[in-house]
Scaffold this active site. Structure first.
Site, PDB file in Angstrom:
ATOM      1  N   GLU A 254      30.633  42.113  41.927  1.00  0.00           N
ATOM      2  CA  GLU A 254      30.661  41.878  40.488  1.00  0.00           C
ATOM      3  C   GLU A 254      29.254  41.532  40.023  1.00  0.00           C
ATOM      4  OE1 GLU A 254      33.346  38.858  39.079  1.00  0.00           O
ATOM      5  OE2 GLU A 254      32.950  39.371  37.000  1.00  0.00           O
TER       6      GLU A 254
ATOM      7  N   MET B 297      33.218  34.085  44.496  1.00  0.00           N
ATOM      8  CA  MET B 297      33.659  35.382  43.975  1.00  0.00           C
ATOM      9  C   MET B 297      35.086  35.669  44.410  1.00  0.00           C
ATOM     10  SD  MET B 297      32.977  38.067  42.255  1.00  0.00           S
ATOM     11  CE  MET B 297      34.275  39.260  42.014  1.00  0.00           C
TER      12      MET B 297
ATOM     13  N   ASN C 118      37.016  38.214  45.059  1.00  0.00           N
ATOM     14  CA  ASN C 118      37.447  39.465  45.688  1.00  0.00           C
ATOM     15  C   ASN C 118      38.886  39.364  46.172  1.00  0.00           C
ATOM     16  OD1 ASN C 118      34.541  40.171  45.747  1.00  0.00           O
ATOM     17  ND2 ASN C 118      34.511  38.595  47.338  1.00  0.00           N
TER      18      ASN C 118
ATOM     19  N   GLU D 215      38.796  30.475  41.736  1.00  0.00           N
ATOM     20  CA  GLU D 215      38.830  31.798  42.377  1.00  0.00           C
ATOM     21  C   GLU D 215      40.264  32.188  42.723  1.00  0.00           C
ATOM     22  OE1 GLU D 215      36.118  33.223  41.945  1.00  0.00           O
ATOM     23  OE2 GLU D 215      34.920  31.421  41.665  1.00  0.00           O
TER      24      GLU D 215
ATOM     25  N   GLU E  84      37.353  35.191  32.484  1.00  0.00           N
ATOM     26  CA  GLU E  84      36.608  33.965  32.809  1.00  0.00           C
ATOM     27  C   GLU E  84      37.020  32.777  31.951  1.00  0.00           C
ATOM     28  OE1 GLU E  84      35.366  33.704  35.470  1.00  0.00           O
ATOM     29  OE2 GLU E  84      34.767  35.711  36.103  1.00  0.00           O
TER      30      GLU E  84
HETATM   31  N1  B3K Z   1      33.460  36.315  38.885  1.00  0.00           N
HETATM   32  C1  B3K Z   1      32.407  35.683  39.617  1.00  0.00           C
HETATM   33  C2  B3K Z   1      31.071  35.796  38.962  1.00  0.00           C
HETATM   34  C3  B3K Z   1      30.336  37.044  39.261  1.00  0.00           C
HETATM   35  C4  B3K Z   1      28.933  36.948  38.701  1.00  0.00           C
HETATM   36  C5  B3K Z   1      28.183  38.227  38.826  1.00  0.00           C
HETATM   37  N2  B3K Z   1      26.816  38.112  38.405  1.00  0.00           N
HETATM   38  C6  B3K Z   1      32.678  34.239  39.845  1.00  0.00           C
HETATM   39  C7  B3K Z   1      33.733  33.636  39.020  1.00  0.00           C
HETATM   40  O1  B3K Z   1      33.625  33.496  37.820  1.00  0.00           O
HETATM   41  O2  B3K Z   1      34.755  33.315  39.558  1.00  0.00           O
HETATM   42 ZN    ZN Z   2      35.547  33.288  37.282  1.00  0.00          ZN
END
Ligand code: B3K
Ligand code: ZN
Length: 882
Positions: A125, A267, A269, A302, A324
């Site tokens: 991401e 992250m 994933n 997460e 987010e």
């Molecule tokens: N979604 C990731 C953040 C990714 C940032 C990329 N530059 C972490 C989070 O918000 O959970």
């Molecule tokens: Zn997030």
């Protein structure tokens, strides 16, 4: 100076993908110097697509060959650019076989596939997958993935990817393989792999439904004694999401992997969360109470993304706050529920308000201001901001305030019923909330489209004869880059009225009768709300629980503030009244410093501080928060023209005055809030430690031998990092050089091999008012320092540039010259991290002219440097633009 100008991408130009991906099969031959990636994608023409070209993104990778439906593509059949590969006029059903080569060990950007301490990790991401293979790397292309990993068995015994492990075995010649299959469709940004020498703590966990899942926390061998809290937090997160939102873990296996080199916190994933070690590793010896709380919040965050982000994802990156903002709101609620008490909840809320004021309000008032759903960007990685995250969470919270907690749950249920498995927009979430509750949230949309922090001005009027009370609220919102003449927002303003005895008066108002609090809905530019049956002139408690992310402007008298400070039933507004009392004085003191007038602090204020400090009926955590004075940054935001030295002098004066006046009380609280026995990070104990250590910090302002000894004793005897680090910080800040120097030395020796603790060692020094640019430069030559590790760079350089205003803003501009040098140096290694540092100059136009000139020169120096990344270029160009 670079010659090509970076492209701006606009939300209004969104077009659906021309092809969709049915399945992806990836094969990795992992080698740090030369990794080969084989990628088989099955594509089908999208009915909503506008043309028949296949557009694949790809950057910083070498293309070895492409085959389409089995036939090798000749150079004329496709075009290859710096940004990707286009196949013109492709048939409706296509299988592509693409081979690429990359060099993970050269990848210092930590985006894509990279090596950290000899192990392989990925970060995709927002747009890192295109650094691994050619692919339609956009979140609205969701596909099923099968991943084959091959690597040296000795060096990389653990091979992980998303989903379920379906096969593993030996390859001969010392190599082995593992094959993973993710049963869920996902966008490419959620792809992950890890190939590493790691060990794990694992546990089987039974879901509420009775299904059993496997949970794992993977770390380097020496860190296996620091995984308990992350595991516990994961289990708590799983249970909480089941109970509060009826959302169950959809996989049989859920993994968390810790890595020391990471650009942000963590992250999400799918099934394979990758975490900065900072948000995984903890035991009492190395982690503070704040670290523990951070781990709980980020593990929760997460995990919660698995539904809000992964099952339902974003159509495009302009919708980033859809996942987010909502997920931050969810992790905030999780942390609050974990504490469980009303004051505990309020303490987390106060923390959120502080973050907004410290970071989001300044962002909203600066050159990078953008709506929660931006209209354009140059580099998406620059938009992982406090506005998208924290203001986005406030917007979700306001919806809950408007529809109620049960209504909010109904809205969430409808959102998943409608959109599970889809890539959608912020509007879809709002529509689900509105439809599930039969509410009109059209005007509410402006919270997504208009940037800037609204100001709500309140005027009140009491009519004793008629026993009526009127509150007139007028809203406005400052211009922001590209946006003028904003329209009124839909603002929930929670209000209570206090009687002379400090109790909430019963409320009789237009539509509603409330017990202690009513939510007024401000939708017009100006609106008057009427209360009847008000038997005495009340003290208004406005914007309770910080019900909207606005600046509330009301002309409170000191007497009213003191009344609220001692009695408000809403703890957030109790805290707020204290902040207002302090801020009024800090602004006056700052002006006096500027005018060379003598400084003085009134006895009323000191008495209020004393009453608060010694009020044993209040939670220690609350008292500690309420005793923290507004930061230098927050004071600066309140001034037309900022003089950082004057602010610093004024605030230090106030701290010294409090310390001098309350010495016996501080010492008594220091003793009363000890936490004997085994360390526990629970909120109650953490609150006591926080208050005790705040007292210690005050006692170490202009210390005598006895106070120095107290700190030294705590430093030596501490069995936990919270107390040890607090004692060290107090010694450093006391300006007593000898004690600090020897403590710093022994601390370093004790924790030399604990990277996260050494980060604290750098950070404490970077933020101390006695540390000037020269001292920071010297620390950079320390063998433990490196720019390449983001945590380390942040600990020293970011904490100096962003957290030590009186030194950073040195009159000769040396702080800014240092900043420019570091931005340029970092940019060559890691543009994302460099661009974050570049943001420390956002508010340069607000400073006194002499400083402005130095700041402008530094910004121009960065803007003019050769081969700058888009990331940094966007930030500095916007800062310099008129
Ligand atoms: N979604 C990731 C953040 C990714 C940032 C990329 N530059 C972490 C989070 O918000 O959970
Ligand atoms: Zn997030």
């Amino acid at each position: 100076m670079r010659t090509d100008s970076p492209q701006t991408i606009y939300r209004k130009n969104y077009t659906p993908p021309s092809f969709l991906v049915e399945s992806v099969e990836l094969g990795f031959d992992l080698d740090p110097a030369r990794t080969i990636v084989a990628n088989r994608i099955k594509l089908v023409r999208n009915r909503d697509g506008k043309h028949s070209d296949i557009e694949l993104h790809g950057e910083h990778i070498e293309l070895v060959g492409v085959r389409m439906n089995g036939k090798r593509l000749k150079p004329g059949q496709y075009t290859l650019s710096e940004h990707g590969l286009t196949i013109r006029k492709a048939p409706a059903k296509v299988t592509l076989d693409i081979e690429t080569v990359l060099a993970p060990q050269e990848n210092t950007s930590l985006s894509g596939l990279y090596v950290s301490n000899g192990n392989f990790f990925t970060q995709c991401e927002a747009e890192g997958f295109r650094r691994i293979t050619f692919f339609p790397d956009r979140p609205d292309v969701m596909a099923k993935y099968t991943v084959m990993l091959r690597a040296d068995k000795e060096k990389f015994p653990v091979l992980l990817s998303n989903g379920n492990l379906i096969e593993q075995g030996e390859l001969g010649d010392g190599r082995h393989y593992a094959k993973w299959e993710d049963p869920f469709k996902k966008p490419s940004y959620l792809f992950a792999l890890v190939a590493a020498r790691l060990v794990c703590q694992e546990e089987r966990y039974t879901l509420q439904s009775g299904r059993e899942v496997l949970l794992q926390v993977w770390v380097e061998e020496g860190n296996l004694d620091k995984t308990d809290y992350a595991m516990q937090s994961l289990k708590n997160s799983i249970r909480w999401d089941e109970q509060r939102f009826g959302l169950e873990l959809d996989l049989d296996r859920f993994m968390i992997v810790a890595v020391g080199d990471f650009n942000m916190g963590a992250m999400e994933n799918k099934g394979l969360n990758i975490f900065n070690t900072k948000y995984v590793l903890a035991n009492p010896r190395v982690a503070t109470d704040v670290d523990y709380a951070g781990i709980e919040a980020v593990v929760g965050h997460e995990y919660f993304h698995n539904w809000t982000g992964n099952r339902v994802t974003c159509r495009d990156w302009f919708q980033l706050s859809l996942k987010e903002g909502l997920t931050v709101f969810r992790d905030q609620e999780f942390s609050a529920d974990m504490i469980g008490t009303d004051t505990g909840r309020a303490v987390t809320r106060i923390d959120q308000v502080r973050t907004l004021r410290q970071a989001q309000f300044p962002e909203d008032a600066g050159p990078m201001a953008h709506p929660v759903r931006p209209d354009s960007f140059v580099e998406i990685n620059n938009f992982y901001t406090v506005t998208i995250y924290e203001k986005g969470a406030e917007v979700v919270r306001m919806m809950q305030t408007l529809v109620g907690r049960d209504g909010f749950r109904k809205g969430m249920d409808l959102y998943f019923a409608r959109h599970d498995g889809q890539a959608v927009q912020c509007d879809d979430f709002r529509a689900a909330m509105a439809d599930a509750n039969g509410r009109d949230l059209k005007q509410f949309e402006r919270w997504y489209s208009q940037a800037g922090t609204p100001v709500v001005k309140a005027v009140t009027q009491y009519d004793a004869a008629a026993q009526t009370y009127h509150i007139t609220l007028a809203q406005s919102c400052p211009d922001t880059p590209g946006q003028t003449a904003k329209l009124p927002f839909h603002i929930p303003v929670a209000v209570g009225l206090l009687g002379a005895d400090g109790k909430d008066l019963p409320l009789y108002t237009d539509g509603a009768a409330g017990q202690g609090t009513v939510v007024l809905e401000l939708t017009e530019a100006t609106q008057t709300f009427h209360f009847s049956g008000v038997a005495q002139r009340p003290t208004p408690s406005l914007l309770r629980d910080f019900s909207a992310p606005v600046v509330l402007d009301y002309d409170y008298s000191d007497a009213e503030l003191l009344h609220l400070f001692s009695h408000d039933s809403d703890p957030v507004n109790r805290w707020e009244a204290g902040q207002r009392l302090a801020m009024a004085r800090l602004l006056k003191l700052t002006a006096d410093v500027g005018a060379g007038a003598p400084l003085a602090l009134d006895a009323t204020f000191i008495a209020a501080q004393r009453a608060l400090l010694t009020d044993a009926t209040l939670d220690a955590a609350f008292r500690e928060l309420a005793l923290i004075l507004p930061s230098e940054t927050i004071i600066a935001e309140r001034m037309e023209v900022v003089d950082p030295q004057a602010i610093h002098t004024a605030r230090q004066f106030m701290r010294r005055s409090i310390a001098a006046a309350l010495k016996p009380e501080l010492l008594a609280q220091y003793q009363a809030n000890q936490t004997p026995g085994a360390y526990s990070p629970d909120a109650q104990s953490a609150g006591k430690r926080a208050l005790k250590n705040l007292a210690l910090a005050y006692l170490l302002i202009a210390p005598q031998a006895a106070e120095l000894e107290l700190a030294q004793r705590q430093f030596d005897a501490a069995d936990n990092m919270t107390d040890r680090a607090a004692a060290l910080a107090a010694l450093i800040h006391s300006g007593a050089p000898d004690g600090a120097a020897s403590a710093l030395k022994s601390y370093f020796a004790d924790f030399e091999h604990e990277a996260l603790v050494i980060d604290k060692w750098f950070a404490m020094q970077a933020g101390a008012p006695g540390t000037d640019v020269a001292a920071v430069r010297k620390l950079m030559t320390h063998p433990a320092f490196t720019l390449k590790n983001p945590n380390r760079a942040r600990s020293l350089i970011f904490n100096f540039c962003g957290g030590n205003p009186s030194q950073f803003h040195a009159a000769d501009g040396s702080g800014y010259a240092f900043w420019a040098e570091q931005v340029i140096a970092l940019d060559a290694l890691n543009p994302q991290v460099a661009a974050r540092l570049a943001r420390s100059m956002d508010r340069w136009r607000r400073y006194v002219p002499a400083l402005q000139a130095h700041m402008k020169a530094a910004l121009e120096r960065v803007a003019g440097s050769a081969s700058l990344s888009n990331d940094v270029l966007e930030v500095v160009s916007k800062a310099l633009a008129n």
